[in-house]
Design a protein around this motif. Structure first.
Motif, mmCIF file in Angstrom:
data_model
loop_
_atom_site.group_PDB
_atom_site.id
_atom_site.type_symbol
_atom_site.label_atom_id
_atom_site.label_comp_id
_atom_site.label_asym_id
_atom_site.label_seq_id
_atom_site.Cartn_x
_atom_site.Cartn_y
_atom_site.Cartn_z
ATOM 1 N N ILE A 10 35.896 28.491 -11.370
ATOM 2 C CA ILE A 10 34.753 28.859 -12.214
ATOM 3 C C ILE A 10 34.640 30.376 -12.242
ATOM 4 O O ILE A 10 35.073 31.070 -11.316
ATOM 5 N N LEU A 11 34.067 30.881 -13.315
ATOM 6 C CA LEU A 11 34.015 32.316 -13.570
ATOM 7 C C LEU A 11 32.565 32.735 -13.786
ATOM 8 O O LEU A 11 31.798 32.006 -14.411
ATOM 9 N N ALA A 12 32.187 33.892 -13.271
ATOM 10 C CA ALA A 12 30.813 34.390 -13.404
ATOM 11 C C ALA A 12 30.831 35.773 -14.049
ATOM 12 O O ALA A 12 31.702 36.591 -13.760
ATOM 13 N N VAL A 13 29.844 36.003 -14.925
ATOM 14 C CA VAL A 13 29.689 37.291 -15.608
ATOM 15 C C VAL A 13 28.258 37.768 -15.383
ATOM 16 O O VAL A 13 27.301 37.038 -15.643
ATOM 17 N N GLY A 14 28.107 38.987 -14.884
ATOM 18 C CA GLY A 14 26.784 39.593 -14.715
ATOM 19 C C GLY A 14 26.481 40.555 -15.842
ATOM 20 O O GLY A 14 27.399 41.095 -16.473
ATOM 21 N N SER A 15 25.187 40.782 -16.108
ATOM 22 C CA SER A 15 24.804 41.630 -17.240
ATOM 23 C C SER A 15 23.834 42.725 -16.810
ATOM 24 O O SER A 15 23.295 42.698 -15.706
ATOM 25 N N ARG A 16 23.610 43.648 -17.710
ATOM 26 C CA ARG A 16 22.745 44.792 -17.435
ATOM 27 C C ARG A 16 21.273 44.402 -17.335
ATOM 28 O O ARG A 16 20.469 45.109 -16.752
ATOM 29 N N THR A 17 20.913 43.269 -17.896
ATOM 30 C CA THR A 17 19.516 42.820 -17.846
ATOM 31 C C THR A 17 19.250 41.840 -16.713
ATOM 32 O O THR A 17 18.210 41.197 -16.678
ATOM 33 N N GLY A 18 20.214 41.695 -15.799
ATOM 34 C CA GLY A 18 20.007 40.826 -14.644
ATOM 35 C C GLY A 18 20.391 39.385 -14.872
ATOM 36 O O GLY A 18 20.065 38.533 -14.056
#
Length: 1098
Positions: free
Chosen positions: A77-85
Motif C-alpha cells: 500500500i502507498l501513502a501520500v501526504g499533503s500540505r494541508t495535513g
C-alpha cells in the motif's frame, strides 16, 4: 410518522404567501378566484430526524499540494501526504482512504511500520502521529509534540520499535513507537562532530542504519558533514566533511559503501574502508565546457542506490540538469550500468521511491518499479522493461487534467448506460502502458450489497466533459467528450474585442442531462449551448446553428403611461417563430464605429463532419454580440426530451427553442414576461425604433467596465470565483428601478398554467433573481407528424408567487407526497438502420396526452426553494400550503428535492456551510449540520445533491469529496470501504551463510531495547516533547471506555500481555536449556580429552 391534513377553501389568494393573481386568466392581481371545490390533502410523512446523519464517504482525485510519499513493500500500500495535513492511502482499486490531521499542518514525512498496519507521520508543527491502519477508517493512536526543536527527518528501521528523529538543531532523538515517548538516549550534534569544528553542521537531512550492522547509524547534515555513530559505544566511527551540501544518501545493500547526492548536481561514492575522500565523484548531466570546466548543474534532490541480482545496480535520482538548458521539464534519471535514461515529467517532482521485492536493507534489493509523486500526478515506472514504460493508473488522478468548472451527480441511473459509455470510451484510451498489473495492490475490497448505478459528470475549462462511473463509492473514467470540436478554432481578436475575449472560450458553465433519453446539453462561457444526442454508430452530420439576440439596450426609456399603448406579450406572440428566427439568424458584422454587432462569440463548423460513436452534436445555440458588447452569460437552462424544447435564461431575459424543428419559439425580456402584473412597477424599456419588440432589450449595467473585466477572465481564476454574487434582497423597497432581473432557474413539467385549468398541460416554470415565480403554459402537438411540422404555442400567464432571494429550484409532488418525474422520451438511436416499412416512433413517458393517469385532474404540489425560504403550493389553485424561512443571516447556494429512505425531502446547502434537510410537503426541519464553516467559491460552484442521501463537491482543485446525509448509508459505510491491512506473513530473511555472517558482522545481535530503554538510557526531559493520546483509537476502544465491558477489555489486554510475557519467558528458558546442554557437551568432551593426561601434560 407525521400526518397532516389541510382543507382549502375557494379564497386561494388570501392564503399565506400573498399569491398574485394571473392577469391572463381574466382576473386582476390580488382578486380572489374560485377553486373548483374544497380539497383534502392527506400525506403520510415517514422521514424523521433519526434518518439523517452527515459524514464523509470517500475522496477521489489527486491529493492537492502533495508533500510526502511512503510505501509498504509487504502490504503493498502507498501513502501520500499533503500540505494541508491530508493523507491518502491507496491499495488495489477500491482501496482508497483519506485521513486528515486535525491541526491541518503540512505532512513532512511518512513512515510505514512495515507489515504492522500502522503509519507514522511527521508534520510541520513538529508533531509525530501514529495512525492505526487496522481499521477501515484510520485513527491517531498517539501523538508526540516537540516543544523546543523542529523535526527535519525520520527513520524507522524494519522490524524495530525505535524511531530515529533528526532535528533542525542537528540533534537526533529516539522515540519508542509502542508507548510514543522519548528515550533518554540522545545524539547531540556537538558530540557527533569533532570538538575542533567551529561551525554548526546544520539540520539533519538523513538518517539510516548500516545494512551490515544495525548498531551503526549514519547521520547526514545539510552542510556536507556525514557521521557514522556507534550506538553501543556512543561515539563516532568516522566523520566526513564534504564541500557541497548533502540532499540524500543511499546505501549499497552490503553496507560497505554508500552514495550521496549534492547541491552542485554531483553524486559522490564513499567506501567505509577509506572515508578521507570519495572514491568516485560524477556529474551525470554536467558536460565539459570548451574552457575545460564543468557545466554548473541543478541540485540532485534525491538519489536511490538499489542492487539487482542479475544485472548492474540501479542509480535513480531527480534533478541534476545543467542550468543552461532553460525551459526543460523536470526529469527522473535512471542509470543502469552504462545506460542512462532520462524521463521527462509533466510536473515538478515532489518525491520518488523505488519499489523493491524485499523489506530487508541488507539483501539484494531487486527494484521492480519507481513510484514518482509529481505536483499534479502520480506515476509508477516499470523497471523490469528496458524502455521503462509507466503502469496504467487505476485511480482517477486526472480529474484536474483541465480545471473543473462544474459538476453534476446522477444516482440510480438506467443500468445500461454505464456499460455502453465505458465500451465507447475504452476505444479512445491511451496505449503504451506496461503490460504488467499495477504494483500497488494491497488491501481488500469487495462490492457492497446495496449498490446502484451512479454517474458523476464534470465540466472543464478547456470545454471537455468527463463521465465517471461512481457506483459503490469508487470512481472510474467512462467517457470523455470535447465540446470544442463543434467549433472552428478561434482567431486571435484585435482591439477592444481582444481585451474582452475569454482565456478559455469553451469553458463549461453547466450541464443538463436526461439519462433516459440520453440527450445532453452543455452551457459554455461564451454564451453558447450545445445539444448532443447519443448514438452507438459513427455518422456524417452537419451541426445546425441558431443565433439568439437576447441583449438589452440602454436608450429610449419610456414612462408607464406610454407603455399602456404598447401591445402586451400575448399579442407580441403573434409573430411567427419562423420570421423571428430569420431575424435572429440574420448575418451580422462590424458596425461603422468598429464594434461587433449581431455576431456570436464562436464560429460553428458549417460543413459535414464525420463524428465517432458516442455523443454527437446536433444543435448549437449562441447569443449574439450587440453594439460592441458581448452577450451576457447564460444563468439557467432546462431541457425536456418529451416536449422537444429547451429553455435558457440570463440577466436580460428568456428564450425557448424547439430542438426538434430547430426554431426559436420565444425570445423575451424578463419584464415582458410579467405583462401588466409586474410586482415591482418598474419603468419598462422599449426597443430601438428599428428593431422588433421581442428582440430589442435593454442593457442595465451601472458599471460596464467592471462587467467587461469580469467577463474577460477565465472561470478558473480566483477573481471570477470571488465575484460570485446574486441578488439576495428580500425587500421590494430596496430594489433599484434599473435592477437587472436574471432568470435563475427553469423547469419544464406537467402543471396547471392557469387557476381555471382542470387538466395538467406542459408548462415552463420560471424563477428570477428577485424571487418571482412565473408560469408559462404551452400547447404542444401530440401527434408525431404534427409535432415536426406544427408550431408550439406559448403564452405566459403571469406571476404565481414571490419569495425572498433568488429562486433556485422547482420540484413537483403528487397529492400523496410522491415525487413526480418530468416527462421524457425513451432513447432511440437515430443512426440505427431502420426497416423501411416500419418507421420508429418516439416513445414518451409521463406526457399527459399519451398517458392515462387516474389522478391527472386532482392537482399536484409544487415545491419552490429560493436563497432564503421554501414554499409548497397546491396547484391549480396556486395557494401556499407551507412556508419555511431557511436562513436569515446567510443564503442557500444549492437546493434539490431528493429521494431518501423511500421518501422525499428538500436538501439545502448554505453559504455559511450548513447542510439542511426539510420534510415534504410540510417543510419540517429534519437536519441542520454546520459542515463547512469556511465555504469558498469552488465549493459553492460545484456542490450538488443526488438521490440516496448523497452529495459531492470539489474539496480542492484536484479532488472530489463525496458525503452522505443518510443514516442508513452511514451505518453501511464500514462494509463499503476497503480494508487497508490484510494479514500477511513477514518474509523471512535470506540465509547469509557462515562466512558472510562471520566476517560481515551479525546485524541481528543488536539489542535496541537494552540501549534505548528507560533502564539504561533513563527518561527524556519532559519539556522536550509532550505526549498526546489519540482522540480515536482502534475499533472497539469505545467498548473499553467504562463499566464492566471496559474492565473485561482491560483484563483481556492484560491476559494477552501476560501470555506474551509467558511466551517470551518460555523462549528464554528453552534458549538457556539449549545453552546448558551445549556447555555440558563441551565440558564432557574436555573431560574425556584430559582424562588420561598427567598434570604436567595439561
Amino acid at each position: 410518522m407525521k400526518k397532516f391534513r389541510k382543507v382549502l377553501d375557494g379564497l386561494t389568494t388570501s392564503s399565506p404567501g400573498g399569491t398574485i393573481g394571473s392577469p391572463s386568466s381574466g382576473s386582476a392581481a390580488g382578486t380572489p378566484t374560485s377553486a373548483p371545490t374544497s380539497k383534502e390533502i392527506d400525506v403520510q410523512e415517514t422521514l424523521l430526524s433519526e434518518d439523517f446523519q452527515l459524514c464523509k464517504t470517500v475522496r477521489h482525485g489527486f491529493p492537492h499540494q502533495p508533500t510526502a510519499l511512503a510505501f509498504d513493500p509487504v502490504q503493498k500500500i502507498l501513502a501520500v501526504g499533503s500540505r494541508t495535513g491530508g493523507i491518502r492511502i491507496l491499495g488495489r482499486p477500491g482501496v482508497d482512504c483519506y485521513c486528515q490531521h486535525e491541526s491541518g499542518a503540512a505532512v513532512l514525512q511518512l513512515q510505514f511500520l512495515i507489515n504492522e498496519g500502522a503509519l507514522v507521520t511527521a508534520c510541520a508543527d513538529d508533531t509525530l502521529h501514529l495512525w492505526n491502519l487496522r481499521q477501515r477508517r484510520p485513527a491517531v493512536l498517539h501523538s508526540l509534540k516537540f516543544n523546543r526543536e523542529r523535526i527535519t527527518f525520520c527513520h524507522l528501521p524494519f522490524m524495530s520499535k525505535w524511531l530515529y528523529v533528526g532535528t533542525e538543531r542537528g540533534n537526533t532523538h529516539i522515540v519508542n513507537i509502542e508507548s510514543f515517548v522519548l528515550s533518554g538516549y540522545v545524539i547531540m550534534w556537538n558530540k557527533a562532530i569533532e570538538l575542533a569544528t567551529k561551525t554548526h553542521p546544520g539540520p539533519v537531512v538523513h538518517l539510516s542504519d548500516c545494512p551490515k550492522d544495525e548498531g551503526k547509524l549514519l547521520i547526514g547534515f545539510e552542510s556536507g558533514t556525514i557521521v557514522q555513530w556507534d550506538l553501543r559505544g556512543k561515539k563516532a566511527d568516522f566523520r566526513i566533511y564534504y564541500d557541497e551540501a548533502i540532499h540524500s544518501v543511499g546505501w549499497h545493500h552490503e553496507g560497505k559503501q554508500f552514495m550521496c547526492s549534492h547541491s552542485d548536481g554531483s553524486l559522490s561514492m564513499w567506501n567505509l574502508r577509506n572515508t578521507t575522500k570519495p572514491f568516485q565523484v560524477t556529474f551525470p548531466h554536467g558536460k565539459i565546457q570548451k574552457d575545460g570546466r564543468k557545466e554548473s548543474c541543478k541540485p540532485i534532490l534525491k538519489v536511490e542506490y538499489k542492487t539487482s541480482r542479475n544485472s548492474e545496480p540501479f542509480v535513480i535520482f531527480s534533478g541534476g540538469l545543467s542550468y543552461d538548458k532553460a525551459g526543460r521539464r523536470p526529469t527522473l534519471t535512471i542509470m543502469h550500468g552504462k545506460a542512462i535514461t532520462v524521463l521527462e515529467m509533466d510536473y515538478p517532482i515532489v518525491e520518488f521511491m523505488a519499489l523493491c521485492e524485499t523489506p530487508y536493507n541488507n539483501e539484494v534489493q531487486e527494484p521492480y518499479a519507481v513510484a514518482v509523486l509529481l505536483e499534479k500526478d502520480l506515476i509508477v515506472v516499470d523497471l523490469t522493461q528496458s524502455n521503462f514504460p509507466v503502469f496504467e493508473n487505476p485511480y482517477p488522478m486526472d480529474i484536474h487534467e483541465s480545471p473543473v468548472t462544474c459538476t453534476a451527480y446522477f444516482a440510480d441511473c438506467p443500468p445500461d448506460i454505464i456499460p455502453i459509455l465505458y465500451s465507447i470510451g475504452a476505444k479512445h484510451k491511451k496505449t503504451g502502458y506496461s503490460h504488467k498489473e499495477w504494483p500497488v495492490a494491497g488491501g481488500l475490497w469487495t462490492l457492497g450489497s446495496n449498490t446502484y448505478p451512479e454517474i458523476i459528470v464534470t465540466g472543464h475549462a478547456d470545454g471537455s466533459i468527463k463521465f465517471w462511473d461512481a457506483s459503490a463509492i469508487t470512481l472510474q473514467m467512462l467517457y470523455k467528450l470535447k465540446t470544442s470540436k463543434a467549433f472552428e478554432k478561434p482567431k486571435p481578436a484585435e482591439g477592444r474585442a481582444a481585451e474582452m475575449v475569454e482565456e478559455d472560450p469553451f469553458a463549461v458553465q453547466m450541464v443538463s442531462w436526461c439519462p433516459h433519453s440520453r440527450i445532453f446539453c452543455v452551457v459554455g462561457i461564451s454564451a453558447h449551448i450545445i445539444l448532443y444526442r447519443f448514438s452507438k454508430y459513427e455518422a456524417n452530420t452537419q451541426i445546425v446553428s441558431l443565433e439568439v439576440r437576447l441583449q438589452c439596450e440602454t436608450e429610449d426609456v419610456i414612462t408607464p403611461s406610454e407603455n399602456e399603448n404598447n401591445p402586451c406579450f400575448s399579442e407580441c406572440g403573434s409573430h411567427s417563430p419562423q420570421a423571428h428566427h430569420q431575424h435572429l439568424a440574420s448575418p451580422g458584422g462590424v458596425t461603422p464605429e468598429g464594434n461587433k454587432d449581431s455576431v456570436p462569440c464562436l464560429k460553428v463548423k458549417d460543413r459535414m463532419v464525420r463524428v465517432p460513436p458516442g455523443y454527437q452534436a446536433e444543435l448549437v445555440i449562441q447569443l449574439l454580440w450587440a453594439d460592441g458588447e458581448p452577450p451576457q452569460q447564460i444563468t439557467s437552462l432546462d431541457i425536456n426530451s418529451a416536449y422537444g424544447l429547451l429553455a435558457l435564461g440570463n440577466c436580460n431575459g428568456l428564450a425557448v427553442v424547439d430542438f426538434l424543428q430547430k426554431t426559436i419559439l420565444l425570445c423575451v425580456s424578463t419584464l415582458d414576461l410579467y405583462g401588466a402584473a409586474d410586482p415591482y412597477q418598474r419603468l419598462t424599456r422599449s426597443p430601438r425604433r428599428n428593431r422588433q419588440s421581442t428582440s430589442g432589450l435593454t442593457e442595465l449595467s451601472d458599471n460596464q467596465q467592471s462587467v467587461d473585466m469580469e467577463r474577460s477572465k477565465s472561470p478558473t481564476s480566483e477573481s471570477r470565483e470571488n465575484s460570485f454574487s446574486r441578488s439576495r434582497s428580500s425587500s421590494v423597497c430596496s430594489i433599484d428601478r434599473d435592477t437587472k432581473e436574471a432568470i435563475t432557474t427553469l423547469q419544464f413539467g406537467e402543471s396547471y398554467g392557469r387557476k381555471s385549468d382542470a387538466m395538467p398541460t406542459p408548462c415552463l416554470w420560471v424563477g428570477t433573481s428577485l424571487g418571482v415565480v412565473l408560469l408559462v403554459p404551452m400547447s404542444i402537438p401530440t401527434d408525431q407528424e404534427e409535432r415536426t411540422e406544427e408550431p408550439v404555442t406559448i403564452g405566459p400567464s403571469g406571476t404565481v408567487l414571490m419569495l425572498k432571494g433568488s429562486v433556485l429550484r422547482f420540484s413537483f409532488l403528487d397529492c400523496t407526497g410522491a415525487l413526480l418525474q418530468s416527462p421524457h422520451e425513451v432513447w432511440r438511436d437515430v443512426n440505427a438502420s431502420e426497416e423501411p416499412d416500419r418507421p420508429r416512433r418516439r416513445k414518451l413517458v409521463n406526457f399527459s396526452p399519451s398517458s392515462s393517469q387516474d389522478n391527472c385532474g386532482e392537482g399536484h404540489l409544487a415545491v419552490v426553494c429560493s436563497e432564503k425560504q421554501a414554499k409548497v403550493l397546491l396547484m391549480p389553485s396556486q395557494s401556499c400550503l407551507f412556508v419555511h424561512n431557511i436562513t436569515e443571516s446567510s443564503f442557500v447556494l444549492r437546493a434539490d428535492v431528493v429521494s431518501v429512505c423511500n421518501s422525499v425531502c428538500l436538501a439545502c446547502f448554505c453559504a455559511n456551510g450548513h447542510v439542511m434537510t426539510l420534510s415534504l410537503p410540510s417543510l419540517r426541519p429534519l437536519m441542520d449540520v454546520n459542515y463547512l464553516p469556511l465555504t469558498d467559491m469552488r465549493i459553492a460552484r460545484t456542490f450538488c445533491f443526488t438521490n440516496g442521501g448523497q452529495a459531492l463537491y470539489l474539496s480542492s482543485p484536484t479532488e472530489i469529496q463525496r458525503i452522505t446525509y443518510s443514516q442508513e448509508m452511514c451505518d453501511n459505510l464500514q462494509e463499503m470501504l476497503g480494508e487497508l491491512f490484510t494479514p500477511i506473513e513477514t518474509p523471512e530473511a535470506q540465509n547469509r551463510g557462515f562466512l558472510k555472517g562471520f566476517f560481515g558482522g551479525n546485524s541481528h545481535s543488536f539489542d535496541r531495547e537494552e540501549l534505548f530503554g528507560e533502564a539504561s538510557a533513563g527518561k527524556a526531559s519532559r519539556s522536550l516533547a509532550q505526549h498526546i493520546p489519540g482522540q480515536a483509537g482502534m475499533e472497539g476502544m469505545k467498548v473499553a471506555a467504562s463499566g464492566v465491558m471496559g474492565d473485561l477489555a482491560r483484563a483481556r489486554v492484560a491476559l494477552d500481555e501476560r501470555g506474551q510475557r509467558l511466551g517470551e519467558l518460555e523462549d528464554r528458558t528453552a534458549l538457556m536449556m539449549t545453552s546448558a546442554e551445549t556447555f555440558s557437551k563441551h565440558a564432557h568432551e574436555l573431560m574425556l580429552k584430559c582424562k588420561d593426561k598427567k598434570w604436567y601434560q595439561l
